[in-house]
Design a protein around this motif. Sequence first.
Motif, PDB file in Angstrom:
ATOM      1  N   ASN A  64      23.774  -2.003  87.479  1.00 36.90           N
ATOM      2  CA  ASN A  64      23.784  -1.932  88.781  1.00 36.90           C
ATOM      3  C   ASN A  64      22.398  -1.548  89.176  1.00 36.90           C
ATOM      4  OD1 ASN A  64      26.317  -3.274  89.020  1.00 36.90           O
ATOM      5  ND2 ASN A  64      27.161  -1.552  89.882  1.00 36.90           N
ATOM      6  N   ASN A  65      22.060  -0.197  88.828  1.00 38.53           N
ATOM      7  CA  ASN A  65      20.787   0.191  89.076  1.00 38.53           C
ATOM      8  C   ASN A  65      19.554  -0.729  88.692  1.00 38.53           C
ATOM      9  OD1 ASN A  65      22.114   2.705  89.893  1.00 38.53           O
ATOM     10  ND2 ASN A  65      21.582   3.675  87.922  1.00 38.53           N
ATOM     11  N   GLN A  66      19.496  -1.324  87.758  1.00 35.60           N
ATOM     12  CA  GLN A  66      18.743  -1.996  87.058  1.00 35.60           C
ATOM     13  C   GLN A  66      18.559  -3.484  88.141  1.00 35.60           C
ATOM     14  OE1 GLN A  66      19.080  -4.591  83.542  1.00 35.60           O
ATOM     15  NE2 GLN A  66      17.315  -4.141  82.936  1.00 35.60           N
ATOM     16  N   PHE A  67      19.694  -3.912  88.605  1.00 33.78           N
ATOM     17  CA  PHE A  67      19.635  -5.039  89.054  1.00 33.78           C
ATOM     18  C   PHE A  67      19.041  -4.745  90.835  1.00 33.78           C
ATOM     19  CE2 PHE A  67      22.194  -8.994  90.871  1.00 33.78           C
ATOM     20  CZ  PHE A  67      21.696  -9.936  89.896  1.00 33.78           C
ATOM     21  N   LYS A  68      19.547  -3.565  91.133  1.00 33.29           N
ATOM     22  CA  LYS A  68      18.792  -3.123  92.598  1.00 33.29           C
ATOM     23  C   LYS A  68      17.464  -2.816  92.350  1.00 33.29           C
ATOM     24  CE  LYS A  68      22.633  -0.179  93.428  1.00 33.29           C
ATOM     25  NZ  LYS A  68      23.227   0.789  94.111  1.00 33.29           N
ATOM     26  N   GLY A  69      16.934  -2.191  91.385  1.00 33.86           N
ATOM     27  CA  GLY A  69      15.586  -1.977  91.079  1.00 33.86           C
ATOM     28  C   GLY A  69      14.890  -3.232  91.064  1.00 33.86           C
ATOM     29  N   GLN A  70      15.376  -4.292  90.508  1.00 31.28           N
ATOM     30  CA  GLN A  70      14.666  -5.365  90.353  1.00 31.28           C
ATOM     31  C   GLN A  70      14.400  -5.872  91.829  1.00 31.28           C
ATOM     32  OE1 GLN A  70      17.182  -7.773  87.712  1.00 31.28           O
ATOM     33  NE2 GLN A  70      16.141  -7.142  86.046  1.00 31.28           N
ATOM     34  N   GLN A  71      15.403  -6.046  92.801  1.00 30.72           N
ATOM     35  CA  GLN A  71      15.479  -6.350  94.187  1.00 30.72           C
ATOM     36  C   GLN A  71      14.353  -5.465  94.846  1.00 30.72           C
ATOM     37  OE1 GLN A  71      16.581  -8.995  95.393  1.00 30.72           O
ATOM     38  NE2 GLN A  71      15.267  -8.480  97.406  1.00 30.72           N
ATOM     39  N   ALA A  72      14.250  -4.264  94.586  1.00 34.63           N
ATOM     40  CA  ALA A  72      13.277  -3.566  95.180  1.00 34.63           C
ATOM     41  C   ALA A  72      11.713  -3.756  94.759  1.00 34.63           C
ATOM     42  CB  ALA A  72      13.289  -1.878  94.598  1.00 34.63           C
ATOM     43  N   GLU A  73      11.611  -4.081  93.310  1.00 34.12           N
ATOM     44  CA  GLU A  73      10.263  -4.663  92.913  1.00 34.12           C
ATOM     45  C   GLU A  73       9.965  -5.918  93.544  1.00 34.12           C
ATOM     46  OE1 GLU A  73      11.032  -4.865  88.766  1.00 34.12           O
ATOM     47  OE2 GLU A  73      10.980  -2.760  88.325  1.00 34.12           O
ATOM     48  N   ARG A  74      10.888  -6.835  93.906  1.00 33.70           N
ATOM     49  CA  ARG A  74      10.722  -7.994  94.537  1.00 33.70           C
ATOM     50  C   ARG A  74      10.254  -7.752  96.117  1.00 33.70           C
ATOM     51  NH1 ARG A  74      15.902 -11.683  92.874  1.00 33.70           N
ATOM     52  NH2 ARG A  74      14.752 -12.615  91.059  1.00 33.70           N
ATOM     53  N   LEU A  75      10.702  -6.671  96.648  1.00 34.41           N
ATOM     54  CA  LEU A  75      10.278  -6.322  97.901  1.00 34.41           C
ATOM     55  C   LEU A  75       9.170  -5.721  98.054  1.00 34.41           C
ATOM     56  CD1 LEU A  75      13.521  -5.087  99.584  1.00 34.41           C
ATOM     57  CD2 LEU A  75      12.743  -7.218  99.363  1.00 34.41           C
ATOM     58  N   VAL A  76       8.580  -5.028  96.796  1.00 35.64           N
ATOM     59  CA  VAL A  76       7.014  -4.600  96.692  1.00 35.64           C
ATOM     60  C   VAL A  76       6.240  -6.017  96.789  1.00 35.64           C
ATOM     61  CG1 VAL A  76       5.762  -3.307  95.365  1.00 35.64           C
ATOM     62  CG2 VAL A  76       7.871  -2.224  95.764  1.00 35.64           C
ATOM     63  N   ALA A  77       6.443  -6.696  95.804  1.00 37.95           N
ATOM     64  CA  ALA A  77       5.662  -8.038  95.740  1.00 37.95           C
ATOM     65  C   ALA A  77       5.593  -8.760  97.239  1.00 37.95           C
ATOM     66  CB  ALA A  77       6.306  -8.689  94.801  1.00 37.95           C
ATOM     67  N   ILE A  78       6.702  -8.863  97.887  1.00 34.05           N
ATOM     68  CA  ILE A  78       6.567  -9.695  98.841  1.00 34.05           C
ATOM     69  C   ILE A  78       5.602  -8.761  99.976  1.00 34.05           C
ATOM     70  CG2 ILE A  78       8.043 -10.191 101.145  1.00 34.05           C
ATOM     71  CD1 ILE A  78      10.021 -10.955  98.907  1.00 34.05           C
ATOM     72  N   ALA A  79       5.820  -7.649  99.975  1.00 35.45           N
ATOM     73  CA  ALA A  79       5.164  -6.640 100.929  1.00 35.45           C
ATOM     74  C   ALA A  79       3.680  -6.773 100.674  1.00 35.45           C
ATOM     75  CB  ALA A  79       5.408  -5.316 101.008  1.00 35.45           C
ATOM     76  N   ALA A  80       3.339  -6.982  99.399  1.00 38.22           N
ATOM     77  CA  ALA A  80       1.912  -7.238  98.983  1.00 38.22           C
ATOM     78  C   ALA A  80       1.344  -8.622  99.002  1.00 38.22           C
ATOM     79  CB  ALA A  80       1.671  -6.603  97.635  1.00 38.22           C
ATOM     80  N   GLY A  81       2.091  -9.548  99.635  1.00 39.57           N
ATOM     81  CA  GLY A  81       1.804 -10.972  99.649  1.00 39.57           C
ATOM     82  C   GLY A  81       1.772 -11.457  98.347  1.00 39.57           C
ATOM     83  N   GLN A  82       2.542 -11.047  97.539  1.00 42.53           N
ATOM     84  CA  GLN A  82       2.699 -11.649  96.035  1.00 42.53           C
ATOM     85  C   GLN A  82       3.872 -12.406  95.753  1.00 42.53           C
ATOM     86  OE1 GLN A  82       2.205  -8.147  93.579  1.00 42.53           O
ATOM     87  NE2 GLN A  82      -0.024  -7.809  94.228  1.00 42.53           N
ATOM     88  N   VAL A  83       3.890 -13.351  94.658  1.00 45.75           N
ATOM     89  CA  VAL A  83       5.047 -13.964  94.280  1.00 45.75           C
ATOM     90  C   VAL A  83       6.121 -12.948  93.721  1.00 45.75           C
ATOM     91  CG1 VAL A  83       5.937 -15.964  93.164  1.00 45.75           C
ATOM     92  CG2 VAL A  83       3.850 -15.909  94.215  1.00 45.75           C
ATOM     93  N   PRO A  84       7.305 -12.813  93.969  1.00 43.33           N
ATOM     94  CA  PRO A  84       8.193 -11.934  93.421  1.00 43.33           C
ATOM     95  C   PRO A  84       8.562 -12.477  91.791  1.00 43.33           C
ATOM     96  CG  PRO A  84       8.955 -12.595  95.635  1.00 43.33           C
ATOM     97  CD  PRO A  84       7.690 -13.269  95.142  1.00 43.33           C
ATOM     98  N   ALA A  85       8.827 -11.657  90.958  1.00 49.46           N
ATOM     99  CA  ALA A  85       9.375 -11.834  89.700  1.00 49.46           C
ATOM    100  C   ALA A  85      10.578 -12.478  89.671  1.00 49.46           C
ATOM    101  CB  ALA A  85       9.147 -10.498  88.923  1.00 49.46           C
ATOM    102  N   ILE A  86      10.735 -13.287  88.423  1.00 47.82           N
ATOM    103  CA  ILE A  86      11.911 -13.918  88.166  1.00 47.82           C
ATOM    104  C   ILE A  86      12.639 -13.261  87.152  1.00 47.82           C
ATOM    105  CG2 ILE A  86      13.130 -15.989  87.496  1.00 47.82           C
ATOM    106  CD1 ILE A  86      10.717 -17.620  88.912  1.00 47.82           C
ATOM    107  N   TYR A  87      13.850 -12.723  87.228  1.00 46.04           N
ATOM    108  CA  TYR A  87      14.272 -12.006  86.103  1.00 46.04           C
ATOM    109  C   TYR A  87      15.475 -12.842  85.430  1.00 46.04           C
ATOM    110  CZ  TYR A  87      11.974  -7.978  88.660  1.00 46.04           C
ATOM    111  OH  TYR A  87      11.281  -7.270  89.265  1.00 46.04           O
ATOM    112  N   SER A  88      15.480 -12.438  84.110  1.00 40.98           N
ATOM    113  CA  SER A  88      16.284 -13.366  83.252  1.00 40.98           C
ATOM    114  C   SER A  88      17.818 -12.758  83.734  1.00 40.98           C
ATOM    115  CB  SER A  88      16.121 -13.350  81.899  1.00 40.98           C
ATOM    116  OG  SER A  88      16.006 -11.887  81.230  1.00 40.98           O
TER     117      SER A  88
END
Length: 253
Positions: A64-88
Amino acid sequence: MPGSQPTVGDTATDDTAALRSALAGLLSFAAAEELTLLAETALRAGSDQGSPDNWAAVPLVAHNNQFKGQQAERLVAIAAGQVPAIYSEVDHSSASVYRGYSAQASADVRAECRRVSDDLIDRTWALPHEDLLDPARHPSLNGRMLWLQIVVRGFWHATGHLGDYYLAHGQAERAIAMQAHGLATARYLRAPGPAAGLAGYSLACAQARGGLLDEAARTLAEAIGLNPDLRANAGRDPDLAALRDAGLLAAMR
């Protein structure tokens, strides 16, 4: 009226404080339940043995931590105007995947649960309201609201695994009670309908697996009314097989 919920999807409103508060509350609920499970199993050291088919508490929360961490990383990318990562996708039945999560120390998993949950809440609060409410800003969302993705990955996914844990460990009443508490929390927070629908869907799954078929059918109907996208899930979800076998899903189609 004071504290009224802004209309979700109305990008003309500048006030998403109520929505952000609801998201923070749902994320906090999931984290509190994870920490409670970790604390309880730590007191029964050695008794919480798991496997790829029946996960123990520490690897479950680590996942669950990893899953939430991935979402946080997506928000970092969005805030920076970047395309969020896609996780397998994670193969929950994989022995190697399970070993990887199991190798993490309980204390580290507990600390990471607190850290990543707080980080996800903080990053959600910092996002411009346009990012939360306008899916057209981010093609990677495929037309879905960003705020709802946050609920899915930070609340629905986490509490779903927790419910599975209790059901697999012979604690159906606890699974049902936890999911009922999640739905009550969503209502108390005045979360948007699609979020409350997710909470209700989880409760219906727990009720169905616990043998409460009539209650599950009523809960599921309400959940689908709040979040119609869940209808497709209900038609294939193994947790709801008993409802399908009993013909209790026919009226919802």
